[in-house]
Design a protein around this motif. Structure first.
Motif: not given
Ligand code: TMP
Length: 225
Positions: A27-29, A45-48, A99-101
């Motif tokens: 939600t915050l992302i 946007i990425t994820r780990e 950019g922003v990651v």
């Protein structure tokens, strides 16, 4: 109306979100991404674990509930391998373009889950993390702090999968999740400038409001350099 051009930041901006299960990271992302895009920034946007295909394949191994025999160090190395590949293929190129990651979890998750909860040691995991990411830590990390019992009640996003019993990590006992939280808190005290603690027990809009204020402050500082 003319499209606003991306507001390039020299060297980009790397942000990560951390927290236990069900702490409201997704939600915050969404809120942060919306804010940044409105301001004209390019956002990835990425994820780990995860991101590029190699890292997503590693994610499959890590979270498969069938893999009950996995050794804690094997687990750590797999998280690090996924992270390394994501950094090289996705994160670094985006930052190099200004950019922003935003990464849904990054290096601090290994500190909390493998260093703390799996008891491999925070310092040991820190050293291995450093090796895997060439010292490329996020500039800003939001740690969504929440009582693990409340997080489990809210239900992690992946709960619907795997017979509604969660993935391999979510299935760990509550004790495990308390150790995760304790390690995150210890680490946040160690790096108070980078890791900002948000009270995730508050309503989501309050959490987002605080996060955006912190972000605005950082952007103003970066843009004025
Ligand atoms: P999530 O993407 O649904 O949050 O699932 C990732 C799971 O992997 C979550 O339970 C936290 C765990 N994890 C680790 O144990 N170590 C790590 O380094 C990372 C990135 C995640």
């Amino acid at each position: 109306m003319a499209r606003k051009l991306p507001n390039r930041i020299d060297g980009g901006l790397f942000i990560s979100l951390e927290g236990g299960e069900g702490s409201g990271k997704s939600t915050l992302i969404r809120c942060i991404k919306g804010f940044l895009e409105q301001e004209g920034y390019d956002v990835l946007i990425t994820r780990e674990p995860g991101g590029p295909p190699i890292s997503e394949a590693i994610r499959g191994i890590l979270l498969d509930p069938e893999n009950t025999a996995m050794d804690p160090l094997t687990e750590l190395f797999l998280y690090l391998a996924s992270r390394r590949q994501n950094l090289v293929e996705r994160i670094r190129p985006m930052l190099n373009c200004g950019g922003v990651v935003i990464s849904d979890r990054f290096a601090d998750a290994s500190i909390a889950y493998q260093g703390g909860a799996r008891e491999l040691g925070l310092e040991r995991v820190d050293r291995l993390n450093l090796e895997a990411i060439d010292g490329m830590f996020p500039e800003l990390t939001f740690f969504l702090d929440l009582d693990p019992a409340e997080g489990m009640r809210r239900g992690p996003a992946t709960r619907a999968e795997n017979d509604g019993r969660g993935d391999r990590i979510e299935r760990e006992a509550l004790d495990f999740h308390h150790r995760v939280r304790d390690a995150y808190r210890t680490w946040a005290r160690r790096y108070p400038d980078r890791i900002r603690v948000l009270d995730a027990g508050q309503p989501a809009d309050k959490v987002a409001e605080t996060a955006i204020l912190i972000l605005q402050e950082l952007l103003t500082r970066k843009e004025s350099i």
